[in-house]
Design an enzyme around this catalytic site. Sequence first.
Site, PDB file in Angstrom:
ATOM      1  CG  MET A 251      50.369  30.455  44.966  1.00  0.00           C
ATOM      2  SD  MET A 251      49.436  31.704  45.973  1.00  0.00           S
ATOM      3  CE  MET A 251      48.437  32.444  44.799  1.00  0.00           C
TER       4      MET A 251
ATOM      5  CE1 TYR B  21      44.175  35.311  37.992  1.00  0.00           C
ATOM      6  CE2 TYR B  21      45.182  33.279  37.091  1.00  0.00           C
ATOM      7  CZ  TYR B  21      45.189  34.431  37.021  1.00  0.00           C
ATOM      8  OH  TYR B  21      45.794  35.324  36.271  1.00  0.00           O
ATOM      9  CD  GLU B  22      45.970  33.666  43.272  1.00  0.00           C
ATOM     10  OE1 GLU B  22      46.036  33.254  44.598  1.00  0.00           O
ATOM     11  OE2 GLU B  22      46.558  33.096  42.516  1.00  0.00           O
ATOM     12  N   GLY B  23      40.789  33.404  44.505  1.00  0.00           N
ATOM     13  CA  GLY B  23      39.456  33.580  45.245  1.00  0.00           C
ATOM     14  C   GLY B  23      38.722  34.208  44.353  1.00  0.00           C
TER      15      GLY B  23
END
Length: 596
Positions: free
Chosen positions: A163, A439-441
Amino acid sequence: MPVYKAPVDDVMFLLNDVFPIERHNNLPGFADASPETVEAILTEGAKLCEEVFAPLNLPGDQEGCVRNADGSVTTPKGFKAAYDAYVAGGWMGLSMPEAFGGQGLPTTLNVILQEFQSSANLALAMYAGLTQGAIAALLQHGSEDVKQTYVPKMVAGTWTGTMNLTESHCGTDLGLLKTKAVPNGDGSYAISGTKIFISSGEHDFAENIIHLVLARIEGAPQGTKGISLFVVPKFSVSNGVPGERNGVSCGSIEHKMGIHGNATCVINYDGAQGWLIGEENRGLNAMFVMMNEARLAVGVQGLAQSEVAYQNAVAYAKERLQGRALTGPAFPDKPADPIIVHPDVRRTLLSIKAFNEAARALLVWTALKSDVAHRSSDAAERQAAEDHMGLMTPVAKGVLTDLGFDNAVKAQQMFGGHGYIEESGMSQFVRDARIAMIYEGANGIQAMDLVGRKLGKDGGRAMMAFFNEVAAFCQQNADDEGMIAFTAPLQKGLADLQQATMWFMQNAMAKPDNAGAGATDYMHLFGLVAMGYMWGRMARAAIDTKARGEGDEAAMDAKLLTGRFYMERLMPDTASRLACITTGADVTMAMPMEAF
């Protein structure tokens, strides 16, 4: 060399006694997941992780990935063969739909195996994890043609996925992204721009890499309302076969603190041909399917690094001779006692162990809810499960990764100076665990998501359901003397959480900074109560198992002692979290910017 043994017995206790998996036999895929079958699957998966993935973790960290002159990437020695073994075993498609070549088994099993894989070798496990997330997004939002073109090969592991969100000038605020998409006139788009921090962005595992890319179509609105999602293959696909190289290239590999065995790339798009996924300008909606999957998977990574660091710390504490027990020599025949006799060492190890077992239970509970949300035919049951997922995702991501990193540091401390030396492997666990908080927020964003969006969503329906469930559990076990050590602290923690929630309702609407200043404390307060509830559920199951004369009595006794430690030594932190929340934001926001 570091050691790792997958906690299969602990998982089976959860699936057989705490959250009996057989109760879900009405859901598709569960009828084939009998306890015997599940144990066989997990045992085989554990073997792959222990014997193939784990031995490559330390050397893979030392070797890292190499970008070659032609832009290709070579992964550490042995990584491709390990990935091939993973693919050959059918693990990529374990919980994927049978219509696309998967086995259709519960997602819960895949989540459990993600823990094993991430403990054994986080960098290696990420290649498959990103692919599974990309598959989920394509299945939910891709057209039938897109799904048929890409998903079967990705389920088979022949192709992998990524992604692509982040750009050098925008991370959380994706409305600032500059990557553009220009219609080609044939239904496809020319994608141009540069993405950074792309995990598994280029490698030598698969014959094709399928990138999911956020970009803005020419003329689209500015901000997040003008973002679309595209599927952009490394090689163009014709009749299911990779053809010419697309305009996608790896510009460089990021120089990172950890996860060196994963190729985290700068990816350049130079008029690359891509196809729209879902609706124009609704790309974030589609990408969030993958991001939510990834956030739960990152929570798993936090637990995974805590678990493997703990196992190595315990092994070392039992072997390392240093000093004598405070009450006198525990092993008088030896020149010194092993350090596990010391109370502070035990406090440290029990803190990690108590977290690991509760975090694992929380993830299994949530994974089962995910299966209900996606597989149940009962609308009310699906809604309740979706509520749970929405509420627990930021908690699982934020709390489990914060504490997973803390625990990796605690485990490293058990080694003293040897923990600071790379050969012990403890430094790698600390370095690898650190990325999961980012990561991922980043975790501060997870806290704000919980407080700013999830608490009040649908009139607070999900939060009230959680409050009611925990309160009902305490009430049901109020008269059981063996459960008082669990229910009394849990009730106190729940009261602190409810008070903090009410404080936000009364003080954050008019002054949003109060929510921002207290969000991280609230997220951790919630996590303490959620894991405390898990310990209540596990204690109930352990007591009942012993009463029936079943299972390993010593293991159940250890379970109950670990749970009591959590309640006595960790749960009281709810009070300090509440105290921090209710101080508000005045002092936090009073400092002039130039005084920092």
